[in-house]
Write a protein that holds these residues in place. Structure first.
Motif: not given
Length: 375
Positions: A8-20, A358-362
């Motif tokens: 669970g938890g937010k998908i659009l975290t800073p890590t996810f957005l940076f990888c995007l 790959e990090i985003m998918a993870f």
């Protein structure tokens, strides 16, 4: 025993957005590559027909994906079912590593629109080791998706379908052990063919064996790395005791690898090249030092129960195996005078984009699919 469940938890975290952000930039270079050709974004040439898309994204990337293979050997071949809690996350990382390696191959191939010819019998060259690698990797990607499919079926509540798949899963498990054994060794065979173009510090008829052994302890390193990082970020069970037991096996495996590695170089009379003080000699020494130190750490039983030491050992092993494969495919490879290679910015950024997705998918998988067991 607790069942796997989404974290669970937010998908659009800073890590996810940076990888995007990184991935979107890489799409510009990918588009340029497909519109204008390889020469528009790479420094590849007739002398260096492959670059980091093969050396890193495929040769190293598939080794990153050997965590599932290494655990499958323990769980299904050596009947060590106690490691089963580690299997689904390892399968997930294997899935990403191999699937994105396949994407990298499509980007790397010059006439990508004719890639389907690999699967046409009348075009097949049965004496080509690259054909064996391509077919095995392609088949293994399919096998990994089938092996991981119970995760999707659990999410969908398709218990009947999952139960039916379980009855035939042994077929895919067997293939999941056979196929990596074949193509990981064949990645070494590719450079056996290079002959004198590869430095004697790395060229040997034992390359298939060394590539196979190294992919197993590299897979272990990725499993430990992923487990330690995830445990720090999320509320997960402590898996140090399981990882510690695995580490005892890896210490002996690394020792066997180093004995074979150095004995081979000594017998062929090329150990003096390691101490010339040049780039090749230094890379050889660094690559093996990065294995020797964690091996010594892991041979001490008390160290195998300390998560920080396991993590540092895993990082060192992954770096060593990565460097070994880079040394074999790029640094130690010399096609002759007049040829030079250093990756272009576009090549590097496309590889960064592949890692980013790959990090985003993870992050999406662990938060939305039942991959981990909560503490």
């Amino acid at each position: 025993m607790k069942e796997e469940q989404p974290l669970g938890g937010k998908i659009l975290t800073p890590t996810f957005l940076f990888c995007l952000f990184l991935f979107l930039i890489s799409l510009l270079f990918i588009g340029k590559r497909f519109i204008y050709g390889l020469g528009a974004v790479t420094h590849m040439s007739d002398g260096y027909p492959w670059g980091i898309w093969i050396a890193f994204d495929v040769v190293v990337g598939t080794a990153f994906g050997c965590g599932g293979y290494a655990l499958a050997l323990l769980i299904y071949v050596f009947n060590k079912g106690e490691y089963h809690p580690l299997l689904r996350p390892a399968l997930m990382t294997s899935l990403f590593g191999y699937s994105l390696a396949g994407v990298a191959v499509v980007i790397d191939v010059g006439r990508y629109w004719q890639l389907y010819n690999i699967f046409l019998p009348w075009y097949i060259n049965p004496s080509s080791v690259l054909l064996e690698v391509a077919l095995c990797v392609g088949a293994y990607v399919c096998v990994l998706w089938v092996e991981f499919s119970p995760t999707f079926l659990t999410k969908l509540g398709a218990d009947k379908a999952r139960s039916g798949l379980k009855k035939i899963m042994f077929i895919f498990i067997a293939l999941g052990i056979l196929l990596p054994t074949m193509h990981q060794s064949s990645l070494g065979t590719v450079m056996v063919v290079a002959g004198s173009k590869l430095s004697p510090l790395w060229w040997t008829g034992l390359l298939p064996l060394l590539f196979l052994i190294s992919c197993i302890f590299m897979g272990w390193g990725i499993v430990v790395f992923e487990s330690c990082v995830s445990a720090q970020r999320y509320t997960l069970p402590d898996e140090t005791h399981l990882l510690g037991k695995l580490s005892a096996v890896m210490a002996w495996l690394i020792a066997a690898y180093l004995i074979v590695r150095f004995a081979d170089v000594v017998i062929r009379g090329h150990l003096n090249l390691a101490f010339k003080g040049d780039l090749l000699g230094n890379m050889f020494l660094l690559e093996n030092l990065l294995l020797l130190v964690p091996m010594c750490i892991l041979f001490v039983p008390a160290n195998r129960q300390k998560a920080p030491l396991l993590f540092l050992s895993a990082v060192s092993i992954v770096l060593a195996a990565t460097l070994y494969r880079f040394n074999c495919y790029i640094i130690g490879f010399n096609p002759g005078d007049g040829w030079r290679y250093f990756p272009a910015f576009g090549e590097i950024f496309i590889s960064i984009g592949i890692v980013a997705i790959e990090i985003m998918a993870f992050l999406w998988f662990i938060k939305r699919l039942p991959v981990y067991r909560r503490a």
